[in-house]
Design a protein around this motif. Structure first.
Motif, PDB file in Angstrom:
ATOM      1  N   ASP A  49      -6.083  -9.480  38.398  1.00 19.41           N
ATOM      2  CA  ASP A  49      -5.020  -8.534  38.738  1.00 19.41           C
ATOM      3  C   ASP A  49      -3.758  -8.799  37.907  1.00 19.41           C
ATOM      4  O   ASP A  49      -2.720  -8.213  38.135  1.00 19.41           O
ATOM      5  CB  ASP A  49      -4.715  -8.545  40.236  1.00 19.41           C
ATOM      6  CG  ASP A  49      -4.418  -9.928  40.788  1.00 19.41           C
ATOM      7  OD1 ASP A  49      -4.310 -10.894  40.007  1.00 19.41           O
ATOM      8  OD2 ASP A  49      -4.291 -10.054  42.018  1.00 19.41           O
ATOM      9  N   THR A  83      -2.613   1.900  49.200  1.00 23.13           N
ATOM     10  CA  THR A  83      -3.861   1.378  49.765  1.00 23.13           C
ATOM     11  C   THR A  83      -4.760   0.750  48.712  1.00 23.13           C
ATOM     12  O   THR A  83      -5.708   0.064  49.045  1.00 23.13           O
ATOM     13  CB  THR A  83      -4.627   2.496  50.499  1.00 23.13           C
ATOM     14  OG1 THR A  83      -4.895   3.546  49.580  1.00 23.13           O
ATOM     15  CG2 THR A  83      -3.832   3.023  51.672  1.00 23.13           C
ATOM     16  N   TYR A  84      -4.450   0.981  47.432  1.00 19.61           N
ATOM     17  CA  TYR A  84      -5.260   0.416  46.348  1.00 19.61           C
ATOM     18  C   TYR A  84      -4.374  -0.290  45.340  1.00 19.61           C
ATOM     19  O   TYR A  84      -3.206   0.043  45.182  1.00 19.61           O
ATOM     20  CB  TYR A  84      -6.043   1.522  45.619  1.00 19.61           C
ATOM     21  CG  TYR A  84      -7.085   2.167  46.489  1.00 19.61           C
ATOM     22  CD1 TYR A  84      -8.347   1.608  46.611  1.00 19.61           C
ATOM     23  CD2 TYR A  84      -6.800   3.334  47.194  1.00 19.61           C
ATOM     24  CE1 TYR A  84      -9.313   2.189  47.416  1.00 19.61           C
ATOM     25  CE2 TYR A  84      -7.759   3.921  48.005  1.00 19.61           C
ATOM     26  CZ  TYR A  84      -9.011   3.345  48.105  1.00 19.61           C
ATOM     27  OH  TYR A  84      -9.955   3.925  48.901  1.00 19.61           O
ATOM     28  N   LYS A  85      -4.979  -1.251  44.645  1.00 17.69           N
ATOM     29  CA  LYS A  85      -4.248  -1.912  43.565  1.00 17.69           C
ATOM     30  C   LYS A  85      -5.089  -1.885  42.297  1.00 17.69           C
ATOM     31  O   LYS A  85      -6.321  -1.814  42.346  1.00 17.69           O
ATOM     32  CB  LYS A  85      -3.892  -3.363  43.941  1.00 17.69           C
ATOM     33  CG  LYS A  85      -5.072  -4.300  44.095  1.00 17.69           C
ATOM     34  CD  LYS A  85      -4.603  -5.715  44.432  1.00 17.69           C
ATOM     35  CE  LYS A  85      -5.790  -6.653  44.659  1.00 17.69           C
ATOM     36  NZ  LYS A  85      -5.332  -8.013  44.942  1.00 17.69           N
ATOM     37  N   GLN A  86      -4.379  -1.903  41.184  1.00 21.12           N
ATOM     38  CA  GLN A  86      -5.041  -1.858  39.884  1.00 21.12           C
ATOM     39  C   GLN A  86      -5.462  -3.265  39.492  1.00 21.12           C
ATOM     40  O   GLN A  86      -4.665  -4.201  39.543  1.00 21.12           O
ATOM     41  CB  GLN A  86      -4.074  -1.292  38.852  1.00 21.12           C
ATOM     42  CG  GLN A  86      -4.615  -1.263  37.453  1.00 21.12           C
ATOM     43  CD  GLN A  86      -3.613  -0.670  36.464  1.00 21.12           C
ATOM     44  OE1 GLN A  86      -2.826   0.195  36.820  1.00 21.12           O
ATOM     45  NE2 GLN A  86      -3.639  -1.157  35.255  1.00 21.12           N
ATOM     46  N   ALA A 130      -3.446   5.106  42.333  1.00 17.75           N
ATOM     47  CA  ALA A 130      -2.770   3.825  42.542  1.00 17.75           C
ATOM     48  C   ALA A 130      -1.656   4.006  43.578  1.00 17.75           C
ATOM     49  O   ALA A 130      -0.484   4.023  43.261  1.00 17.75           O
ATOM     50  CB  ALA A 130      -2.207   3.301  41.229  1.00 17.75           C
ATOM     51  N   PHE A 144      -9.767   0.236  40.491  1.00 17.10           N
ATOM     52  CA  PHE A 144      -8.883   0.133  41.655  1.00 17.10           C
ATOM     53  C   PHE A 144      -9.682  -0.419  42.822  1.00 17.10           C
ATOM     54  O   PHE A 144     -10.823  -0.017  43.044  1.00 17.10           O
ATOM     55  CB  PHE A 144      -8.303   1.512  41.998  1.00 17.10           C
ATOM     56  CG  PHE A 144      -7.341   1.995  40.958  1.00 17.10           C
ATOM     57  CD1 PHE A 144      -5.994   1.671  41.039  1.00 17.10           C
ATOM     58  CD2 PHE A 144      -7.779   2.753  39.878  1.00 17.10           C
ATOM     59  CE1 PHE A 144      -5.103   2.102  40.067  1.00 17.10           C
ATOM     60  CE2 PHE A 144      -6.901   3.184  38.906  1.00 17.10           C
ATOM     61  CZ  PHE A 144      -5.560   2.861  39.001  1.00 17.10           C
ATOM     62  N   VAL A 145      -9.069  -1.351  43.535  1.00 19.36           N
ATOM     63  CA  VAL A 145      -9.702  -1.983  44.691  1.00 19.36           C
ATOM     64  C   VAL A 145      -8.719  -1.911  45.869  1.00 19.36           C
ATOM     65  O   VAL A 145      -7.517  -1.714  45.662  1.00 19.36           O
ATOM     66  CB  VAL A 145     -10.085  -3.459  44.394  1.00 19.36           C
ATOM     67  CG1 VAL A 145     -11.113  -3.540  43.276  1.00 19.36           C
ATOM     68  CG2 VAL A 145      -8.866  -4.296  44.055  1.00 19.36           C
ATOM     69  N   PRO A 146      -9.196  -2.091  47.084  1.00 19.52           N
ATOM     70  CA  PRO A 146      -8.282  -2.079  48.234  1.00 19.52           C
ATOM     71  C   PRO A 146      -7.167  -3.116  48.048  1.00 19.52           C
ATOM     72  O   PRO A 146      -7.372  -4.193  47.484  1.00 19.52           O
ATOM     73  CB  PRO A 146      -9.186  -2.432  49.405  1.00 19.52           C
ATOM     74  CG  PRO A 146     -10.544  -1.973  48.978  1.00 19.52           C
ATOM     75  CD  PRO A 146     -10.601  -2.221  47.497  1.00 19.52           C
ATOM     76  N   GLN A 147      -5.996  -2.756  48.520  1.00 19.38           N
ATOM     77  CA  GLN A 147      -4.800  -3.575  48.325  1.00 19.38           C
ATOM     78  C   GLN A 147      -4.996  -5.046  48.728  1.00 19.38           C
ATOM     79  O   GLN A 147      -4.567  -5.939  48.028  1.00 19.38           O
ATOM     80  CB  GLN A 147      -3.630  -2.967  49.120  1.00 19.38           C
ATOM     81  CG  GLN A 147      -2.280  -3.578  48.842  1.00 19.38           C
ATOM     82  CD  GLN A 147      -1.812  -3.346  47.417  1.00 19.38           C
ATOM     83  OE1 GLN A 147      -2.062  -2.300  46.832  1.00 19.38           O
ATOM     84  NE2 GLN A 147      -1.139  -4.325  46.845  1.00 19.38           N
TER      85      GLN A 147
END
Length: 150
Positions: free
Chosen positions: A40, A5-8, A2, A27-30
């Motif tokens: 999210d 560059t990524y968000k939970q 986390a 986790f996916v790209p921000q």
């Protein structure tokens, strides 16, 4: 993982999963936009000791009303039943393998055991061979002495 560059986000499920929860953290790209079945919105602190479920109709996390201990016990019972079935299959397979090993061992023992032979017949053949050799040797000796007398 986390980092910047990524968000939970949370992948939600309408039914309880084998681990007892109604969601999975991914986790996916921000900059990615998320939509059903992903959210999210973080799980509120007051629901972290419970079994939270995301309510899509109200757009928020709610208490599923399921006791976390009961959910865990049910999950463990399901896992136990599955392991019991796997163990029974493994024991049956070992039994079959042991029978096959026993049959192969008997076959190998039969294949490597020499056929019974008569020891007196073998001794007689060896004796005849020695006698023939002596006779040849004696004949050669006689032939040699006869040629010396000439």
């Amino acid at each position: 993982m986390a980092d910047n560059t990524y968000k939970q986000v949370f992948q939600t499920f309408p039914i309880q999963q084998s681990d007892g929860s109604f969601y999975e953290v991914v986790f996916v790209p921000q900059g990615a936009n998320v939509s059903y079945p992903f959210t999210d919105t973080p799980v509120p602190d007051d629901l972290k000791t419970k079994v939270p479920k995301y309510d899509w109709q109200f757009g928020k996390w709610v208490d599923s009303g399921i006791d976390p201990n009961t959910a865990e016990i049910v999950t463990l019972k399901e896992i136990n039943a599955s392991l019991g079935t796997q163990l029974a299959r493994a024991v049956a397979a070992v039994g079959q393998a042991n029978k096959a090993i026993s049959a192969l061992t008997k076959q190998v023992a039969t294949d490597i055991t020499p056929a019974p032979t008569s020891t007196s017949a073998s001794a007689g053949a060896a004796s005849t061979s020695v006698s023939s050799t002596s006779a040849s040797s004696s004949a050669a000796s006689t032939s040699a002495s006869t040629s010396d007398n000439k």
